[in-house]
Every structure is written in structure tokens, then in C-alpha cells.
Design an enzyme around this catalytic site. Structure first.
Site, PDB file in Angstrom:
ATOM      1  CE1 TYR A 195       8.799   5.480   2.486  1.00 22.22           C
ATOM      2  CE2 TYR A 195       7.413   7.437   2.554  1.00 22.22           C
ATOM      3  CZ  TYR A 195       7.789   6.215   3.080  1.00 22.22           C
ATOM      4  OH  TYR A 195       7.168   5.723   4.195  1.00 22.22           O
TER       5      TYR A 195
ATOM      6  CG  ASP B 171      -0.048 -17.337   8.057  1.00 24.58           C
ATOM      7  OD1 ASP B 171       0.998 -17.485   8.738  1.00 24.58           O
ATOM      8  OD2 ASP B 171      -1.176 -17.229   8.567  1.00 24.58           O
TER       9      ASP B 171
ATOM     10  CG  HIS C 298       5.536  -2.238   9.896  1.00 25.67           C
ATOM     11  ND1 HIS C 298       6.864  -2.589   9.882  1.00 25.67           N
ATOM     12  CD2 HIS C 298       5.425  -1.186   9.017  1.00 25.67           C
ATOM     13  CE1 HIS C 298       7.527  -1.784   9.054  1.00 25.67           C
ATOM     14  NE2 HIS C 298       6.668  -0.928   8.524  1.00 25.67           N
TER      15      HIS C 298
ATOM     16  CB  SER D 204      12.413   4.770   4.636  1.00 33.72           C
ATOM     17  OG  SER D 204      11.489   3.860   5.231  1.00 33.72           O
TER      18      SER D 204
ATOM     19  NE  ARG E 215       7.038   4.451   9.675  1.00 35.30           N
ATOM     20  CZ  ARG E 215       5.929   4.560   8.933  1.00 35.30           C
ATOM     21  NH1 ARG E 215       5.604   3.605   8.093  1.00 35.30           N
ATOM     22  NH2 ARG E 215       5.161   5.627   9.027  1.00 35.30           N
TER      23      ARG E 215
ATOM     24  CG  ASN F 236       8.524  -1.830   0.141  1.00 33.76           C
ATOM     25  OD1 ASN F 236       7.941  -1.926   1.221  1.00 33.76           O
ATOM     26  ND2 ASN F 236       9.098  -0.705  -0.263  1.00 33.76           N
TER      27      ASN F 236
ATOM     28  CB  ALA G  62       1.643   0.145   6.319  1.00 34.19           C
TER      29      ALA G  62
ATOM     30  CD  GLU H 119      11.179  -7.265   5.480  1.00 32.79           C
ATOM     31  OE1 GLU H 119      11.697  -8.286   6.006  1.00 32.79           O
ATOM     32  OE2 GLU H 119      10.578  -6.400   6.119  1.00 32.79           O
TER      33      GLU H 119
ATOM     34  N   PRO I 125       0.790  -1.218   0.000  1.00 35.31           N
ATOM     35  CG  PRO I 125      -0.179  -1.168   2.091  1.00 35.31           C
ATOM     36  CD  PRO I 125       0.489  -2.096   1.130  1.00 35.31           C
ATOM     37  CG  ASN I 126      -0.302   4.430   1.183  1.00 33.41           C
ATOM     38  OD1 ASN I 126      -1.218   4.977   0.579  1.00 33.41           O
ATOM     39  ND2 ASN I 126      -0.450   3.963   2.409  1.00 33.41           N
TER      40      ASN I 126
HETATM   41  O1  CA2 Z   1      10.433   2.266   3.505  1.00 35.92           O
HETATM   42  C1  CA2 Z   1       9.612   1.560   2.936  1.00 35.92           C
HETATM   43  O2  CA2 Z   1       9.791   1.112   1.815  1.00 35.92           O
HETATM   44  C2  CA2 Z   1       8.276   1.255   3.608  1.00 35.92           C
HETATM   45  O3  CA2 Z   1       7.923  -0.093   3.300  1.00 35.92           O
HETATM   46  C3  CA2 Z   1       7.283   2.212   3.011  1.00 35.92           C
HETATM   47  C4  CA2 Z   1       5.892   2.138   3.654  1.00 35.92           C
HETATM   48  C5  CA2 Z   1       5.997   2.226   5.174  1.00 35.92           C
HETATM   49  O4  CA2 Z   1       4.721   2.009   5.742  1.00 35.92           O
HETATM   50  C6  CA2 Z   1       6.972   1.194   5.722  1.00 35.92           C
HETATM   51  O5  CA2 Z   1       7.048   1.358   7.123  1.00 35.92           O
HETATM   52  C7  CA2 Z   1       8.340   1.390   5.120  1.00 35.92           C
HETATM   53  C8  CA2 Z   1       5.010   3.287   3.180  1.00 35.92           C
HETATM   54  C9  CA2 Z   1       4.938   3.468   1.714  1.00 35.92           C
HETATM   55  C10 CA2 Z   1       4.373   4.822   1.489  1.00 35.92           C
HETATM   56  O6  CA2 Z   1       5.014   5.383   0.394  1.00 35.92           O
HETATM   57  C11 CA2 Z   1       4.840   6.692   0.184  1.00 35.92           C
HETATM   58  C12 CA2 Z   1       5.581   7.241  -0.819  1.00 35.92           C
HETATM   59  C13 CA2 Z   1       5.483   8.573  -1.080  1.00 35.92           C
HETATM   60  C14 CA2 Z   1       4.621   9.362  -0.354  1.00 35.92           C
HETATM   61  C15 CA2 Z   1       3.865   8.820   0.650  1.00 35.92           C
HETATM   62  C16 CA2 Z   1       3.967   7.474   0.921  1.00 35.92           C
END
Ligand code: CA2
Length: 150
Positions: free
Chosen positions: A24, A88, A81, A103, A112, A75, A78, A99, A11-12
Site C-alpha cells: 500500500y 445499491d 468485494h 493495489s 479481490r 475506494n 474490502a 473506483e 475499512p482499514n
Molecule cells: O488496494 C486497495 O486500495 C484495496 O481497496 C485496499 C483494501 C483491500 O481489501 C482491497 O481488496 C483493495 C484494504 C485496505 C487495507 O489497507 C491497509 C493499509 C495498510 C495496512 C493494512 C491495511
């Protein structure tokens, strides 16, 4: 036929390159996909690159990977976590998993710091920006070329 490596994004991650560049970076997910596709071609593997904001869709894709892919790079965003379901599904797939996090999750909020994926992954890459995907791909290709002794 060449091996396929499934690259899953949760997601996201479709927002990469559009917001929060200090965390990011500036590259979009489409940029990452294009770079990995080229890198895969150079190394003789196919890349199946996907993103979903839905946990169940990611679970279904992981289940299908058992018959379609030789390795998974994930990846899970969220869901990393929170998701026992993704944990599973990855276990059940029986494929090597890497993985990736763009960030450095260990420098961020404590929620996180725990991952449901790390314990079943061959390797974990965090904090190298989107280049972490390239490193994971190279690790997967090396592993497919020379599997560890059983
Ligand atoms: O660091 C990573 O790749 C994460 O998997 C990114 C997730 C975060 O929930 C993990 O803790 C770490 C969030 C992805 C959100 O990506 C965005 C990118 C640009 C703007 C807003 C969110």
C-alpha cells in the site's frame, strides 16, 4: 459555488502508511487527503474526503451525496468485494463514480477480483498506488467540465 467531489474510503484505509508498505506504499491517508485538497483547489473544485470502517456509514454518506456532491470517488476497501448495499446506494445516488484501489487487486487473491462497484463506475483505477486518487480526481474534473452527450 464550486462543485464538490466526495472521496470515500472504506475499512482499514485509515491504516495506510502504517503497515504493509510493500502493498500500500508509505503515504498516509492524511497525506492523500492534503494532496487531493490542494489538487482540487488548483482545479476549482472542493474535496470532501472521508473514511469509515462501517458499511452503513458509507451508505449514508453516499445517500447524502445526491444533494451535496457532483461526483464520487470511492475506494471501498474490502466492501468492494462484498457490499450489495454500497452498490445499491451508488446506483441510487445517480452521480458519476470512479473506483480506486491502491493495489493491483488483479494480481492478488481471487476474492479481490470481483467488484460490486466496477459495473456502475465511469472508470476503475487499480495498482497505481495512492496516485490513483489523483488520476480519478482529474477524470472527474474533466467529466464535470464536459459532460458526455446524453
Ligand atoms: O488496494 C486497495 O486500495 C484495496 O481497496 C485496499 C483494501 C483491500 O481489501 C482491497 O481488496 C483493495 C484494504 C485496505 C487495507 O489497507 C491497509 C493499509 C495498510 C495496512 C493494512 C491495511
Amino acid at each position: 459555488m464550486s462543485a464538490t467531489i466526495l472521496v470515500l474510503n472504506g475499512p482499514n484505509l485509515n491504516l495506510l502508511g502504517t503497515r504493509e508498505p510493500s502493498i500500500y506504499g508509505a503515504e498516509t491517508l492524511a497525506d492523500v487527503e492534503a494532496r487531493l485538497a490542494a489538487r482540487g483547489r488548483d482545479r476549482g473544485v472542493g474535496i470532501d474526503f472521508r473514511q469509515s470502517n462501517h458499511e452503513g456509514e458509507l451508505v449514508t454518506w453516499i445517500q447524502e451525496a445526491r444533494d451535496r456532491a457532483a461526483a464520487i470517488i470511492i475506494n471501498a476497501g474490502a466492501y468492494t468485494h462484498t457490499s450489495v448495499a454500497i452498490h445499491d446506494a451508488l446506483r441510487a445516488a445517480g452521480l458519476p463514480v470512479w473506483e480506486v484501489h491502491v493495489s493491483n487487486v488483479y494480481r492478488r487473491e481471487t476474492f479481490r477480483h470481483h467488484s460490486y462497484i466496477s459495473g456502475i463506475a465511469e472508470g476503475v483505477i487499480a495498482g497505481f498506488g495512492t496516485r490513483g486518487y489523483d488520476a480519478a480526481l482529474d477524470a472527474a474534473v474533466a467529466r464535470l467540465a464536459a459532460p458526455p452527450p446524453s
